[in-house]
Design a protein around this motif. Sequence first.
Motif, PDB file in Angstrom:
ATOM      1  N   LEU A 213      41.372  41.177  49.543  1.00 43.30           N
ATOM      2  CA  LEU A 213      40.935  40.065  48.695  1.00 43.30           C
ATOM      3  C   LEU A 213      40.277  38.956  49.521  1.00 43.30           C
ATOM      4  O   LEU A 213      39.652  38.062  48.980  1.00 43.30           O
ATOM      5  CB  LEU A 213      42.120  39.510  47.885  1.00 43.30           C
ATOM      6  N   ARG A 214      40.452  39.011  50.842  1.00 46.78           N
ATOM      7  CA  ARG A 214      39.800  38.026  51.724  1.00 46.78           C
ATOM      8  C   ARG A 214      38.524  38.602  52.369  1.00 46.78           C
ATOM      9  O   ARG A 214      37.910  37.970  53.202  1.00 46.78           O
ATOM     10  CB  ARG A 214      40.776  37.599  52.820  1.00 46.78           C
TER      11      ARG A 214
ATOM     12  N   LEU B 269      37.470  44.815  44.014  1.00 47.26           N
ATOM     13  CA  LEU B 269      38.928  44.940  43.913  1.00 47.26           C
ATOM     14  C   LEU B 269      39.473  44.011  42.832  1.00 47.26           C
ATOM     15  O   LEU B 269      40.344  44.395  42.040  1.00 47.26           O
ATOM     16  CB  LEU B 269      39.581  44.630  45.272  1.00 47.26           C
ATOM     17  N   LYS B 270      38.938  42.780  42.768  1.00 42.94           N
ATOM     18  CA  LYS B 270      39.409  41.833  41.748  1.00 42.94           C
ATOM     19  C   LYS B 270      39.179  42.406  40.358  1.00 42.94           C
ATOM     20  O   LYS B 270      40.051  42.336  39.487  1.00 42.94           O
ATOM     21  CB  LYS B 270      38.663  40.500  41.884  1.00 42.94           C
ATOM     22  N   GLU B 271      38.014  42.996  40.186  1.00 49.06           N
ATOM     23  CA  GLU B 271      37.696  43.590  38.879  1.00 49.06           C
ATOM     24  C   GLU B 271      38.693  44.710  38.549  1.00 49.06           C
ATOM     25  O   GLU B 271      39.210  44.803  37.444  1.00 49.06           O
ATOM     26  CB  GLU B 271      36.276  44.152  38.965  1.00 49.06           C
ATOM     27  N   TYR B 272      38.984  45.527  39.562  1.00 49.04           N
ATOM     28  CA  TYR B 272      39.905  46.646  39.363  1.00 49.04           C
ATOM     29  C   TYR B 272      41.317  46.137  39.038  1.00 49.04           C
ATOM     30  O   TYR B 272      41.998  46.677  38.166  1.00 49.04           O
ATOM     31  CB  TYR B 272      39.923  47.502  40.637  1.00 49.04           C
ATOM     32  N   LEU B 273      41.748  45.064  39.723  1.00 50.39           N
ATOM     33  CA  LEU B 273      43.086  44.511  39.468  1.00 50.39           C
ATOM     34  C   LEU B 273      43.187  43.970  38.036  1.00 50.39           C
ATOM     35  O   LEU B 273      44.207  44.124  37.372  1.00 50.39           O
ATOM     36  CB  LEU B 273      43.429  43.411  40.480  1.00 50.39           C
TER      37      LEU B 273
ATOM     38  N   SER C  14      45.761  45.325  35.164  1.00 55.31           N
ATOM     39  CA  SER C  14      46.765  44.481  34.510  1.00 55.31           C
ATOM     40  C   SER C  14      46.792  44.704  32.999  1.00 55.31           C
ATOM     41  O   SER C  14      47.756  44.344  32.345  1.00 55.31           O
ATOM     42  CB  SER C  14      46.512  43.012  34.840  1.00 55.31           C
ATOM     43  N   THR C  15      45.771  45.325  32.461  1.00 60.17           N
ATOM     44  CA  THR C  15      45.762  45.578  31.020  1.00 60.17           C
ATOM     45  C   THR C  15      46.290  46.974  30.695  1.00 60.17           C
ATOM     46  O   THR C  15      46.481  47.325  29.554  1.00 60.17           O
ATOM     47  CB  THR C  15      44.332  45.463  30.441  1.00 60.17           C
ATOM     48  N   ARG C  16      46.509  47.780  31.736  1.00 61.98           N
ATOM     49  CA  ARG C  16      46.971  49.149  31.487  1.00 61.98           C
ATOM     50  C   ARG C  16      48.478  49.209  31.338  1.00 61.98           C
ATOM     51  O   ARG C  16      49.197  48.432  31.964  1.00 61.98           O
ATOM     52  CB  ARG C  16      46.581  50.049  32.664  1.00 61.98           C
TER      53      ARG C  16
END
Length: 298
Positions: free
Chosen positions: A269-270, A278-282, A286-288
């Motif tokens: 993330l850094r 990665l942010k998009e994937y996280l 979180s919705t799964r």
Amino acid sequence: MKIRKAVITAAGWGTRFLPATKAQPKETLPLVDKPMIQYVVEEAVASGIEQIIIVTAHGKRAIEDYFDRSFELEQVLEQKGEEKLLREIRRISELADVCYIRQKEQLGLGHAIMITEALVGKEPFAVFLPDDIIDSHVPAMKQMIGVFERFGASVVAVEKVSRETIRSYGVVEPERVDHRVYRALSLVEKPSAAEAPSNLGIVGRYILTPDIFKSLRSVKPGAGGEIQITDGLTHLLKRQPIYAYEFEGVRYDAGTPLGFLKASVGLALRNPEVAPGLKEYLRELSTRDFKPPGKLLP
Ligand code: G1P
């Protein structure tokens, strides 16, 4: 006296990470885009260290190959016109002046440090445990060198740890002397929560005076039947002060599968190359609705 040399201990079995570490050194597992050990080598170099002594063991040859030049690979990259990769591959082999010593029997962290005496000589030196990765603005070791220069004594890195995990650490009984700096009144390796003298757990960064070698020679096997650095420090404390420093930065214990995952995500993330994806994937994750294994099918 300037801290010129660093010892990186890389001789352990990696038992907390088996079976992944059965045929591959734990220190070469990749965190985002480079092996774990490269993070500590880079921290050492950024802290002004000039010579690095890596303690290895049977089955750890990949570490030596990694920091060595690979003329065949360089030639292939050159032919393919992969200029950027070529520069990176060369940079790794030029990162630092590295030498190796093998620990023939894994008798503990204290023993691994003890066998570097002839290479370190009679000067204070730094120690890094490569599965403790510290992400910080000022390199953690550089912060510690500042403390060493001020007090002229050995320094151990500490952070506040939970009651549940304290049993995994060396723990310091502290007397506060300044912001983030404590004088160690005693040290104990892997105490129970009830026995722990504080919640300040030792993290894998040390600056040691060369007197530690004599102390290590005199200690008997301690926790886990191993020669412990913490016991060597307890012996040293009878002769000279030792300081504990609560470093600024985020520390990951990358030596366990969960800690390694946290380190991978935190470091990614850094990293501007992978952070957006990665942010998009996280967000998507979180919705799964995750179900335990075996219950994925209706
Ligand atoms: C070692 C040290 C311990 C320290 C820890 C930090 O333990 O012996 O004092 O707190 O590293 O990571 P190990 O994790 O090798 O059991």
